[in-house]
Each structure stands twice: as structure tokens, then as C-alpha cells.
Design an enzyme around this catalytic site. Sequence first.
Site, PDB file in Angstrom:
ATOM      1  N   SER A 101       0.820  -1.208   0.000  1.00 29.85           N
ATOM      2  CA  SER A 101       0.000   0.000   0.000  1.00 29.85           C
ATOM      3  C   SER A 101       0.859   1.265   0.000  1.00 29.85           C
ATOM      4  O   SER A 101       1.617   1.518  -0.913  1.00 29.85           O
ATOM      5  CB  SER A 101      -0.962  -0.033   1.186  1.00 29.85           C
ATOM      6  OG  SER A 101      -1.886   1.028   1.142  1.00 29.85           O
ATOM      7  N   ASP A 240      -2.878   6.223  -3.515  1.00 30.74           N
ATOM      8  CA  ASP A 240      -1.757   5.611  -2.796  1.00 30.74           C
ATOM      9  C   ASP A 240      -1.206   4.478  -3.659  1.00 30.74           C
ATOM     10  O   ASP A 240      -1.656   4.250  -4.785  1.00 30.74           O
ATOM     11  CB  ASP A 240      -2.177   5.138  -1.405  1.00 30.74           C
ATOM     12  CG  ASP A 240      -3.156   3.974  -1.437  1.00 30.74           C
ATOM     13  OD1 ASP A 240      -3.820   3.770  -2.469  1.00 30.74           O
ATOM     14  OD2 ASP A 240      -3.263   3.260  -0.420  1.00 30.74           O
ATOM     15  N   ASP A 242      -1.305   1.210  -3.848  1.00 34.83           N
ATOM     16  CA  ASP A 242      -2.115   0.125  -4.421  1.00 34.83           C
ATOM     17  C   ASP A 242      -3.474   0.617  -4.896  1.00 34.83           C
ATOM     18  O   ASP A 242      -4.304  -0.180  -5.332  1.00 34.83           O
ATOM     19  CB  ASP A 242      -2.270  -1.025  -3.429  1.00 34.83           C
ATOM     20  CG  ASP A 242      -3.127  -0.679  -2.222  1.00 34.83           C
ATOM     21  OD1 ASP A 242      -3.252   0.514  -1.904  1.00 34.83           O
ATOM     22  OD2 ASP A 242      -3.669  -1.604  -1.594  1.00 34.83           O
ATOM     23  N   ASP A 244      -6.174   1.698  -3.462  1.00 31.97           N
ATOM     24  CA  ASP A 244      -7.444   1.401  -2.803  1.00 31.97           C
ATOM     25  C   ASP A 244      -8.010   2.652  -2.133  1.00 31.97           C
ATOM     26  O   ASP A 244      -9.103   2.619  -1.569  1.00 31.97           O
ATOM     27  CB  ASP A 244      -7.322   0.249  -1.803  1.00 31.97           C
ATOM     28  CG  ASP A 244      -6.450   0.575  -0.599  1.00 31.97           C
ATOM     29  OD1 ASP A 244      -5.723   1.586  -0.633  1.00 31.97           O
ATOM     30  OD2 ASP A 244      -6.482  -0.203   0.378  1.00 31.97           O
TER      31      ASP A 244
END
Length: 461
Positions: A101, A240, A242, A244
Site C-alpha cells: 500500500s 496511494d 495500491d 485502494d
Amino acid sequence: MSRRHFGTDGIRGVANEKLTPELAFALGRAAGHFLHARGLPRRAVMGRDTRRSGPMLGAALASGLCSTGVDVVSLGVVPTPTVSYAARTGEFGLGAILSASHNPAPDNGIKLVGHDGCKLADSVELELEAALAPEAVTLRPTGGEVGSLESDRALVDAYLDTLVAMVPERLDGMQIAVDAAHGAAFELAPEVLVRLGAEVYLTGAEPDGMNINAEGGATKPDRIGAFTLETEAEFGVAFDGDADRAVFCDERGRLINGDRTIGIWSGHWQRHGLLEPRVVVGTVMSNGGFERYLLGRGVRLERTPVGDKYVAQRLIETGAKIGGEQSGHIIFPAHGPTGDGLVTMLEMLRVLRRESRPASAFYEDYESWPQVLINVAVASRDGWDAGELVREALASGEQALAGHGRLVVRPSGTQPMVRVMVEADTYALRDEVADQIVSAMQSELDGRVYSKVDLTHALGD
């Protein structure tokens, strides 16, 4: 059984040090045993972000799954939510995401989701922990029973088609600045925007394996603010690593965090009579000014502890249509069970298109209450509130804030640290209470201020 490897969001650590290929292989093998034992489809879908260690760990994880007779479909570099989408729409027993992440590039992580696209239950993670040991291996298929590994971008195309279909109003002519953080959204975010007719100014889209999150992104929103001003775009989006989650800025470069995102979205649909029930989900960090704004429009804020799993659970309990955190991790249950930065972006742009107003017009809807987060490093977080000085400071703070603010003090779940969040309707009261509590911790716990962040117009943790 205690956890050795799984944390609050899968397994994370420095790649090839804590998170080794051997551990990834063992986890894949354990997951394969789980699918066999539960009678679930013996197929897994896998995706990763742009970290250099991703292919190494992905190959090991896939090998472990294949060694138990599970077929693996690799999506390559995709946002975390793409794997969740594929897992719940395809014939898969589980999905695997390789990402850390917002963490720096040397870190990596492995998170597993079920065939419904949701994070695995704690009980299942404990079951996988027990199956990591070599002696737990019982499946040794050979010949044609060994699992296969293949790539399939058709699933990614289906995900993109679903995103485009979300915005019937289209985005023709809109000028949008995007910071992909050199992460998983660097290809898909501009592609979906261009397909919807937008003009895209792109930064953070040259991943080299080691620059993910390093120069900008959702955790460094000053970058998208400056880039939006530089390009004269009408709206800015930062993801960010990743993807999400996403945070935004208006055409003046001002941050639109998760609270404001929820406020803008819910306010629009409430005005059109389509926010039922009239409730949104936030966390203990959600700003008091944001809550007062919602109440003034007949919308109730449900607070949960910090963490997307708590938000997701309360969304199910209340039937609310939106929930999330200041950090930009927003969940729209109508589009899936997890946060998706691309979905959040499109839902925000759809509101702007429907309102025919610039993002700055929404910024003045409410004034955030002064809010500060102070991380106090302590020798041990156990028993941090047992001493007389700290207890008295907390009680005094609660009394002073009654009717004028909130106090949230909690130990970190991973570090020897206590997080002190103070919010008040004036800066003076906020700082007075915060100083009193931190001073007590310094005296009684030998505490040290590790970091101090003014959250009034910033991001929560």
C-alpha cells in the site's frame, strides 16, 4: 493460537527479509490446502503493485498454490480493488494481492481475499498460520493435477468496463490532474478517464520498482495540490501505492480529504432524495465540523474505530451507502465490499458533473474543527493509562471538552506509542487539552513526542 505473520492487513514486512519467498511459497501452499478443505474452486487470481520485489514474491506464492493443484491467473500490475473485483465476479476460490500500500518500496505484503472479494476472516487467517508448517503438507499432486499459471488481462478489461459504466454523465471536457504515486493506478486511472472523455494531466506514472509512494500520492497530498495549480486543471486526484484510496484537491490546490469527500457525495444525493437511509459511516477521527454539517442536513454520522474493516462492518449493519476514513479510504457498498480509489474518484467526478459547480464551491460547505494528532513514544504501550497523572489529565481533558470537542487516546497496535487526538471548537482549547495530556505522559511514562500533525485541513491516519 497467536499470530506470527498475519497483521491487521495481511502479511507485511521488508521483502526478502521478513517477507521471504519461502514464506510466500508456504502461504500459497497453505491457501491451496484451504481451498481443497472447503470445497472451493481450485482457482486463484493474483495482482501486484509496482514494487521490484513483486514478481519475486508473486512467483513464489503462485508456485505454492500450483503445488497443491490450484490454477493461478495473474493480472499483472493492477490496483488492489481489481483483484477483489475479479475474485467476486469470476470462478475463483480466492484472490491474492501483493502490495504494501502506502509503505516505502523495500516493503511488500500479501493480502488474501475470499471468493466474495472480502478480506478473509480472522479465523481463516489463523487456520492458514497453522498450515504454514512443513508437516502440514499433505497434497502432492503430479502430472496433469499440478496447477497451471497463466496471465489474463480480459479480467482487467471487464473491470475497466464496469468503471466506465458508472458514469453515464461522462466527463467530456473536464481537465483532471492525476498523481498515481508511481503505483498500481499508473495505467488504469488515466485510461478510464480518457475513455470517459476527460483531458488528463499525469504525474507519478513512471514506476521503476523503487519509487512507489516516494514523490507524491495520497500520503503526500501537497504534490497533487501543486500539480493541479501548475497544470491549471479543475480537479486533482492522488492515489496511494495500491490505489485502494484516493484524496482530491480543488482547482485552488486545497485538499479534499475523506471527510469532505463523504460530505460532498452524501450532500448531493441527499438533496436529490436518494440517500436512504440518511446515515454515513466514519471513524473516531472524523472531524466534528464534518459531523455538524451532516446533522444540519438531517444525516447521521456513525463512528467506528480506525480501520476499514470496522467501517465495512458498520456499513452492513446500517445499510449506509458510503463510509470511510479521513485518509481517503472510502467504501461504496453498491460497487464492492472494499475501498477502491478509482471508484471514489469517479463517484466524486460524477457529482461535480451533475452539480455543474467547481470543486471549490463545495469547500466552503463547512469549516473543520481544529484537530491535532500527537504520537507519543513510550517504553511500553501496556498499562499506559494506569498512572495517576495520566488518568487525571484524561479526566480533566474530557471535562474541558464536554460539548466543545472530543478526545481520542489509544495505544498503537504495532508500535510502542500512544496516539493522542484532540479536537475542539477553538484552537486554544484544543492545544490546552493536548499539552496537558502529553505533559502527563512525558512525566509519568517518560514519553517523547514522536510526531505532531495538525489534522484540521489534513489527513487522518
